[in-house]
Design a protein around this motif. Structure first.
Motif, PDB file in Angstrom:
ATOM      1  N   THR A  54       0.869  -1.171   0.000  1.00 23.86           N
ATOM      2  CA  THR A  54       0.000   0.000   0.000  1.00 23.86           C
ATOM      3  C   THR A  54       0.903   1.217   0.000  1.00 23.86           C
ATOM      4  O   THR A  54       1.785   1.349   0.847  1.00 23.86           O
ATOM      5  N   SER A  59      -2.236  13.591   0.652  1.00 22.68           N
ATOM      6  CA  SER A  59      -3.676  13.751   0.835  1.00 22.68           C
ATOM      7  C   SER A  59      -4.483  13.016  -0.229  1.00 22.68           C
ATOM      8  O   SER A  59      -5.704  12.988  -0.162  1.00 22.68           O
ATOM      9  N   HIS A  60      -3.804  12.403  -1.201  1.00 23.06           N
ATOM     10  CA  HIS A  60      -4.501  11.644  -2.243  1.00 23.06           C
ATOM     11  C   HIS A  60      -4.768  10.224  -1.749  1.00 23.06           C
ATOM     12  O   HIS A  60      -4.078   9.738  -0.859  1.00 23.06           O
ATOM     13  N   PRO A  61      -5.754   9.531  -2.321  1.00 25.90           N
ATOM     14  CA  PRO A  61      -6.045   8.159  -1.881  1.00 25.90           C
ATOM     15  C   PRO A  61      -4.834   7.240  -2.101  1.00 25.90           C
ATOM     16  O   PRO A  61      -4.118   7.383  -3.088  1.00 25.90           O
ATOM     17  N   THR A  63      -2.730   3.805  -3.046  1.00 27.56           N
ATOM     18  CA  THR A  63      -2.853   2.816  -4.108  1.00 27.56           C
ATOM     19  C   THR A  63      -2.159   1.535  -3.659  1.00 27.56           C
ATOM     20  O   THR A  63      -1.383   1.542  -2.711  1.00 27.56           O
TER      21      THR A  63
END
Length: 133
Positions: A54, A59-61, A63
């Motif tokens: 992971t 602040s982005h989701p 992946t």
């Protein structure tokens, strides 16, 4: 003149920031080995383990990425099972051990394990005899 400067600065920010990103890390935050348990009924059998990382992006989701071939694979006892550099486990003797995938991540060395159990062939034959009753 001041408004022209602000317009130029705004244009610069709008053009440059998308190319350099938001400064977040692209290193793995965690790793997960699947399946979590492997049960062999004897010696000489194989199973493929997979390691998924992971990756956080500020602040982005987050992946996920398959890192099976990037991780370092180890076994707690080669007397029970061997593991290849690509996560292929081969049973070698009876017992229960941990097979671990590890790699450098955002916070240092990260790892995850799978429990591998190998039953002796005699024990497997006894269980089959009992289930045939």
């Amino acid at each position: 003149m001041f408004d022209r400067f602000r317009l130029g600065a705004l244009l610069f920010i709008c053009l440059v920031v998308p190319f350099i990103g938001c400064g977040s890390s692209t290193e793995a935050d965690s790793i997960l080995v699947t399946p979590a348990t492997v049960n062999f009924g004897g010696v000489g059998l194989t199973a493929q383990l997979t390691a998924m990382a992971t990756i956080g992006h500020g602040s982005h989701p987050p992946t996920t990425e398959d890192v099976t071939n990037l991780a370092t694979w180890t076994t707690s006892s080669a007397n029970v099972a061997n593991v290849s550099a690509s996560g292929l486990v081969t049973s070698t003797g009876p017992g229960s051990i941990q097979v671990t995938a590890s790699m450098n991540g955002f916070t240092g060395l990260i790892s995850s394990s799978s429990t591998v159990t190998v039953r002796s062939e005699e024990h497997t034959s006894e269980l089959q005899s009992l289930t045939n009753l």
